[in-house]
Design an enzyme around this catalytic site. Structure first.
Site, PDB file in Angstrom:
ATOM      1  N   GLY A  10       0.986   3.304  -0.329  1.00 56.66           N
ATOM      2  CA  GLY A  10       1.346   4.101  -1.507  1.00 56.66           C
ATOM      3  C   GLY A  10       0.360   3.868  -2.648  1.00 56.66           C
ATOM      4  CE  LYS A 128      11.277   0.860  -0.144  1.00 53.37           C
ATOM      5  NZ  LYS A 128      10.086   0.026  -0.173  1.00 53.37           N
ATOM      6  CE  LYS A 213       1.965   2.405   4.446  1.00 56.14           C
ATOM      7  NZ  LYS A 213       2.339   1.229   3.764  1.00 56.14           N
TER       8      LYS A 213
HETATM    9  P1  ADP Z   1       1.450  -0.709   0.500  1.00 56.62           P
HETATM   10  O1  ADP Z   1       1.760   0.289  -0.544  1.00 56.62           O
HETATM   11  O2  ADP Z   1       0.017  -0.680   0.903  1.00 56.62           O
HETATM   12  O3  ADP Z   1       2.392  -0.730   1.642  1.00 56.62           O
HETATM   13  P2  ADP Z   1       2.665  -3.248  -0.342  1.00 56.62           P
HETATM   14  O4  ADP Z   1       2.766  -3.611  -1.775  1.00 56.62           O
HETATM   15  O5  ADP Z   1       3.900  -2.858   0.380  1.00 56.62           O
HETATM   16  O6  ADP Z   1       1.532  -2.129  -0.268  1.00 56.62           O
HETATM   17  O7  ADP Z   1       2.000  -4.451   0.476  1.00 56.62           O
HETATM   18  C1  ADP Z   1       0.742  -5.007   0.092  1.00 56.62           C
HETATM   19  C2  ADP Z   1       0.961  -6.246  -0.779  1.00 56.62           C
HETATM   20  O8  ADP Z   1       1.441  -7.337   0.011  1.00 56.62           O
HETATM   21  C3  ADP Z   1      -0.283  -6.829  -1.413  1.00 56.62           C
HETATM   22  O9  ADP Z   1      -0.619  -6.186  -2.608  1.00 56.62           O
HETATM   23  C4  ADP Z   1       0.100  -8.300  -1.637  1.00 56.62           C
HETATM   24  O10 ADP Z   1       0.495  -8.494  -2.988  1.00 56.62           O
HETATM   25  C5  ADP Z   1       1.339  -8.502  -0.766  1.00 56.62           C
HETATM   26  N1  ADP Z   1       1.316  -9.658   0.122  1.00 56.62           N
HETATM   27  C6  ADP Z   1       2.414 -10.396   0.387  1.00 56.62           C
HETATM   28  N2  ADP Z   1       2.144 -11.374   1.253  1.00 56.62           N
HETATM   29  C7  ADP Z   1       0.832 -11.286   1.553  1.00 56.62           C
HETATM   30  C8  ADP Z   1      -0.026 -12.032   2.419  1.00 56.62           C
HETATM   31  N3  ADP Z   1       0.428 -13.067   3.152  1.00 56.62           N
HETATM   32  N4  ADP Z   1      -1.323 -11.674   2.496  1.00 56.62           N
HETATM   33  C9  ADP Z   1      -1.782 -10.629   1.780  1.00 56.62           C
HETATM   34  N5  ADP Z   1      -1.010  -9.881   0.955  1.00 56.62           N
HETATM   35  C10 ADP Z   1       0.290 -10.189   0.830  1.00 56.62           C
HETATM   36 MG    MG Z   2       4.504  -1.202   1.471  1.00 59.65          MG
END
Ligand code: ADP
Ligand code: MG
Length: 312
Positions: A10, A128, A213
């Site tokens: 996203g 969620k 997703k």
């Molecule tokens: P997207 O919109 O791409 O699904 P999310 O916010 O759901 O993004 O997931 C990506 C985020 O996961 C990163 O920005 C980071 O802050 C977080 N994250 C949590 N645990 C980890 C990890 N072990 N390694 C890398 N990122 C992590």
């Molecule tokens: Mg995500």
């Protein structure tokens, strides 16, 4: 021909600090489109899926603000709306990126419904958070009037929570597979697809929920027989002890190593957890490689030069 499924986060389309104008979103989509065009340029068959959290949040807020004038639409219809708007931006940007690269490939979005199980445990335990923040008074009224489940997010107010059931199948799977097999770059299952349940006669009904997703991307990857699942997000690499001084980035790991780190809680639910689960589901179903990488590194990630690669 190598088959690749690309899942855009996203954040790849609407970054947290941005205001969400059409111009901003289009500029971000264009960045993604250039990467996707380079991958298609390698002769890969490509299917694309994407998150919709920020967009569906904005749509819900618009419905909320306009409710005295126009009836608010339920969440499933808002989800469909977000697939349309993001699909349109991707179709146009990707068409342009392909044209500039001299690649002649059709692009189409399939507005996708994702079949979920009405008995999924998520329905009795909605977790969620979606949409705008509300005050305590508003939250109580929404609970009473609409039966919404509301949770308090300390310091920020109240938010609606909805179930996030596991994706079982894509209703449009035959259409997606046919387009894919003829070389069309298919954009499908945006936002995880609109969750629907089937009654005993097979009639479908939209439900108020959100399908993850990343998990749906794994389902899409299986459906098209992908070799590679590429999950694009906003970190350079998956890390152990993420965000701590002893953080350690991982360039490559096996599925069993990933499973062990997941069990040791290195990958939290709602962010990295579902990406790792999606990667594992894909590899267990016979996928070759799953890679988690930053958006700008998508093309390099395909040859193992960026991101975190997970092998069977
Ligand atoms: P997207 O919109 O791409 O699904 P999310 O916010 O759901 O993004 O997931 C990506 C985020 O996961 C990163 O920005 C980071 O802050 C977080 N994250 C949590 N645990 C980890 C990890 N072990 N390694 C890398 N990122 C992590
Ligand atoms: Mg995500």
């Amino acid at each position: 021909m190598k088959a690749v499924v690309i899942a855009l986060g996203g954040n790849a389309i609407l970054q947290h600090r941005e205001t969400g104008t059409a111009k901003e979103q289009l500029a971000n989509v264009q960045k993604a489109a250039r990467q996707i065009a380079m991958i298609a340029g390698e002769g890969c068959a490509v299917a694309v899926t994407h998150g919709n959290g920020p967009q569906v949040g904005d749509i819900l807020l618009k419905n909320e603000l306009a409710k005295e004038t126009l009836p608010p639409m339920p969440l499933d219809i808002c989800g469909a709306e977000s697939q349309g708007m993001i699909g349109y931006m991707l179709q146009q940007s990707l068409g342009e990126a392909l044209r500039k690269a001299g690649i002649d490939r059709p692009v189409a979005t399939v507005l996708t419904q994702t079949l979920v199980d009405g008995d999924d445990p998520a329905f009795t335990n909605p977790e969620k958070p979606i949409g705008p923040f509300y005050t305590q008074v508003q939250a109580r009224r929404l609970r009473e009037e609409k039966g919404w489940r509301m949770v308090e997010i300390p310091g920020r107010g109240y938010r609606r929570v909805v179930p996030s059931p596991r994706p079982v199948a894509l209703v449009e799977e035959r259409a997606i597979a046919r387009l894919f097999s003829t070389g069309t770059i298919v954009i499908a299952a945006g936002g995880g697809g609109v969750p629907v349940v089937a009654d005993s006669k097979g009639a479908l009904r939209g439900v108020e929920g959100v399908v993850d997703k990343d998990l749906t991307a794994a389902l899409l990857a299986r459906l098209v027989g992908a070799d590679d699942l590429l999950i694009l997000t906003d970190v350079e690499r998956v890390a152990l002890n993420y965000g701590r001084p002893d953080q350690q980035e991982i360039a490559e790991m096996t599925a069993s190593e990933a499973r062990a780190h997941l069990a040791a809680r290195h990958f939290p639910p709602g962010t990295m957890g579902p990406k790792i689960r999606a990667a594992l589901n894909f590899l267990e179903a016979g996928g070759e490689r799953a890679t988690i990488a930053p958006l700008e590194g998508a093309y390099r990630a395909l040859s193992g030069r960026a991101g975190t690669r997970i092998r069977p």
